[in-house]
Motif scaffolding. Structure first.
Motif, short mmCIF file in Angstrom:
data_model
loop_
_atom_site.label_atom_id
_atom_site.label_comp_id
_atom_site.label_asym_id
_atom_site.label_seq_id
_atom_site.Cartn_x
_atom_site.Cartn_y
_atom_site.Cartn_z
N ASP A 260 0.86 -1.14 -0.05
CA ASP A 260 -0.07 0.15 -0.13
C ASP A 260 0.95 1.24 0.13
O ASP A 260 0.59 2.14 -0.64
N GLU A 261 1.97 1.15 0.80
CA GLU A 261 2.76 2.23 0.80
C GLU A 261 3.41 2.70 -0.39
O GLU A 261 3.84 3.87 -0.99
N GLN A 262 4.12 1.65 -1.23
CA GLN A 262 4.68 1.65 -2.60
C GLN A 262 3.42 2.25 -3.43
O GLN A 262 3.68 3.01 -4.21
N LYS A 263 2.53 1.68 -3.53
CA LYS A 263 1.46 2.20 -4.40
C LYS A 263 1.12 3.73 -4.12
O LYS A 263 0.99 4.41 -5.12
N LYS A 264 1.10 4.16 -2.80
CA LYS A 264 0.61 5.49 -2.51
C LYS A 264 1.77 6.52 -3.04
O LYS A 264 1.57 7.69 -3.42
N THR A 265 3.20 5.75 -3.01
CA THR A 265 4.41 6.61 -3.20
C THR A 265 4.61 6.91 -4.67
O THR A 265 4.84 7.89 -5.25
N TYR A 266 4.37 5.66 -5.38
CA TYR A 266 4.77 5.59 -6.71
C TYR A 266 3.97 5.71 -7.92
O TYR A 266 3.98 6.28 -8.94
N LEU A 267 2.59 4.99 -7.61
CA LEU A 267 1.74 5.17 -8.69
C LEU A 267 0.88 6.42 -9.15
O LEU A 267 0.85 6.53 -10.34
N PRO A 268 0.73 7.30 -8.24
CA PRO A 268 0.18 8.48 -8.85
C PRO A 268 1.30 9.38 -9.73
O PRO A 268 0.70 9.85 -10.89
N LYS A 269 2.36 9.35 -9.31
CA LYS A 269 3.50 9.95 -10.35
C LYS A 269 3.73 9.04 -11.72
O LYS A 269 4.11 9.86 -12.63
N LEU A 270 3.71 7.90 -11.32
CA LEU A 270 3.83 7.16 -12.78
C LEU A 270 2.67 7.26 -13.70
O LEU A 270 2.58 7.44 -14.92
N VAL A 271 1.35 7.28 -12.99
CA VAL A 271 0.16 7.68 -13.83
C VAL A 271 0.21 8.79 -14.46
O VAL A 271 -0.45 9.13 -15.45
N SER A 272 0.54 9.72 -13.82
CA SER A 272 0.47 11.27 -14.45
C SER A 272 1.57 11.41 -15.28
O SER A 272 1.55 12.49 -16.20
N GLY A 273 2.53 10.53 -15.21
CA GLY A 273 3.69 10.85 -16.21
C GLY A 273 4.74 11.75 -15.59
O GLY A 273 5.84 11.97 -16.08
#
Length: 598
Positions: A146-159
């Protein structure tokens, strides 16, 4: 100078007329609101970006390449690449098929696939920067904490951030069980990663502020071989608790590979010197987590060759209509000119139609596979999800190997259409050939894909999944078997479908006695399987076209589709006869050759 026109009409044909994706999406709650108008509007805008922003940078990016600064380990991408990426991010394209929970738009993978086909036609080297990011997103979505998703996914999704996968080491490529990169636990949930990686596409660049590396490494207590590999997320810049960027992690690009093609992408040599990372998934289970990204990449590599096949065909066709050389064998065609355009010559048409057929077959296969992925991820029926996942697993090595092999054939044929001009840089054709060549190699060479298909996906479950594919083909044969107008499309796949069962059983039996028999037959076997799938898809496309014409359509598109299908079955599909014969030749003529290879 080459040109590119997004093939929107053929995409719409495959999406809406062959696969009726709108109806398929209505059965999936996550995509029930995705209608044909929305899809068409998205793809039209995607085509504009590909043709107007990415494509103009293709030749210049190839000529300039990437620049490595040995003092600070930074990499500068070709002129215009960074600005094009900013435009891509501003348009929201990285988020197209990502989960809305992390800022994504939630559109189906099928739509995203079409976007990436156009981007690959426009500029494969540039497209690899955002393309690898999507694979990292998928891996962390499936296996991250959950922590990794919170940290990385929004920034990867936005580009805002991009991603890579760091697998290959100087002494090992496909055989990842030999890797030596180490991960030392620090007692606080983090690990210090140390090792060296090579061939890391988009491994260092200036298009985004941070790079999220997914790194395979070994824990101190790891067993030997592939069962001792763990996966870690290792950012270029460490991330602070508030999400801002912190200190520079010691994961550096120490050099760039000097390559045959894709010069605009930074294929990096990476040195990892105690970089901080966190574990993704379970210890020693890293390959299972990484395979999410690798399988996505294998479908993506097939899409790269589809893109290059399409753009090469478009330019070869335009050239063949314009270039005049000699007279037609059957009499003068252009009486007002000193010679006829080369498109009148049979073999020029054969080269053009080969590329066209391989592009259109690959497009149908890619949509077929990504629609299966959407079902596997989003369909409410558990059996539909399981069957779709199983079938796309069978088709993945075919997409990767068959489509990229065909891309090699097609781009070379299109370069040949240009004659001597095809060998000259400014026409752009030789770049399509060079850029495509890597697609047959990385993400597991095409021989590895063939071994995966035959050894794991077919023989591994006694042909159970192959039989499911056979049922789809059999249903079409049953539906159209008495339709005389469909006979030229149905009979070949009906015959090969029957032969495939015997062919598979024979190789499986020989392989039980001598495993080298599987290795000797695998490449030929995959190509036969590829033609069976293409044949099924071309038969479906012919079925739709014949019905449209019968219903009164005068659109020349349908006539063109039927002509392409007839060419495919007459000139390309018969290769299966030779392939089955060479596969049956066995391993002895390969392995009993010590004197020949002394």
């Amino acid at each position: 100078m080459p040109t590119y026109n997004p093939p929107l009409r053929d995409m719409q044909f495959v999406l809406h007329e062959v696969f009726n994706v709108e109806a398929e999406f209505k059965a999936m709650p996550a995509h029930a609101e995705t209608d044909a108008d929305t899809i068409n509007a998205v793809l039209e805008e995607a085509g504009k970006f590909a043709a107007e922003v990415a494509f103009p940078l293709n030749i210049s990016g190839d000529a300039e390449g990437c620049t490595h600064n040995k003092q600070d380990y930074s990499v500068t991408t070709p002129k215009g690449f960074k600005e094009a990426y900013a435009t891509y991010v501003e348009g929201g394209w990285p988020a197209l098929s990502c989960d809305p929970e992390f800022g994504g738009q939630g559109l189906p993978h099928t739509v995203n696939q079409c976007l990436y086909e156009m981007l690959n036609s426009a500029n494969q080297a540039w497209t690899m920067y955002p393309g690898l990011s999507h694979g990292a997103y998928e891996a962390l979505l499936a296996h991250g904490t959950d922590e990794q998703k919170k940290t990385y996914l929004p920034k990867l999704v936005s580009g805002q951030w991009t991603g890579t996968m760091c697998l290959t080491e100087p002494h090992c490529g496909t055989d990842l069980g030999l890797l030596r990169t180490k991960a030392e636990p620090q007692g606080d949930g983090t690990y210090k990663i140390t090792g060296n990686k090579i061939f890391i596409s988009a491994g260092e660049h200036d298009v985004a502020e941070n790079i999220v590396h997914l790194v395979l490494a070994r824990l101190p207590d790891a067993p030997k071989g592939s069962k001792g590999i763990s996966l870690f997320v290792v950012p270029k810049f460490n991330v602070n608790a508030d999400g801002s960027l912190g200190s520079r992690n010691p994961i550096f690009c120490t050099g760039l590979e000097h390559k045959m093609g894709i010069h605009g992408n930074s294929t990096a040599q990476i040195s990892i010197d105690g970089a901080i990372g966190t574990l993704v998934g379970q210890p020693h289970k890293g390959l299972a987590a990484m395979f999410v990204m690798m399988n996505a990449a294998r479908l993506g590599v097939g899409n790269q060759s589809l893109g290059l096949t399409e753009v090469a065909f478009q330019n070869a066709l335009a050239y063949a209509k314009d270039r005049i050389q000699m007279r037609s064998l059957s009499g003068t065609k252009a009486k007002d000119k000193d010679a006829d355009p080369i498109i009148v010559h049979p073999d020029v048409r054969k080269m053009l139609l080969t590329a066209k057929a391989y592009a259109e077959g690959a497009r149908a296969l890619q949509v077929f596979c990504t629609l299966l992925l959407d079902k596997a991820h989003s369909h409410p029926d558990e059996k539909v999800r399981a069957d779709s996942d199983e079938l796309v697993a069978l088709l993945t090595p075919i997409v990767k190997a068959f489509v990229t092999d065909n891309g090699h054939i097609a781009t070379n044929a299109c370069m040949q259409v240009f004659g001597g001009h095809g060998f000259i840089k400014e026409w752009g054709m030789e770049q399509f050939v060079r850029d495509n060549r890597i697609n047959m190699i990385y993400e597991g060479t095409n021989t590895i894909q063939s071994l995966d298909l035959l050894g794991r996906k077919v023989l591994g479950n006694q042909g159970a999944t192959l039989k499911k594919l056979g049922k789809l083909i059999g249903a079409l044969v049953q539906e159209e078997g008495v339709n005389e107008k469909m006979a030229e499309f149905i009979n070949p796949i009906a015959i090969l479908g029957e032969q495939m069962t015997k062919f598979t059983t024979e190789i499986g039996f020989k392989g039980m006695q001598n495993p080298d028999e599987v290795g000797a037959a695998a490449v030929d076997y995959l190509r036969v399987a590829g033609h069976l799938v293409f044949g099924y898809l071309f038969a479906r496309m012919a079925q739709v076209s014949l019905r449209a014409i019968a219903n009164g359509s005068t659109d020349p598109f349908y006539t063109a589709k039927l002509q392409t299908a007839r060419f495919y079955f007459a000139k390309l599909f018969p290769e299966t006869v030779l392939l089955m014969r060479t596969a049956r030749a066995g391993s002895k003529v390969l392995m009993d050759t010590d004197a020949a290879l002394a």
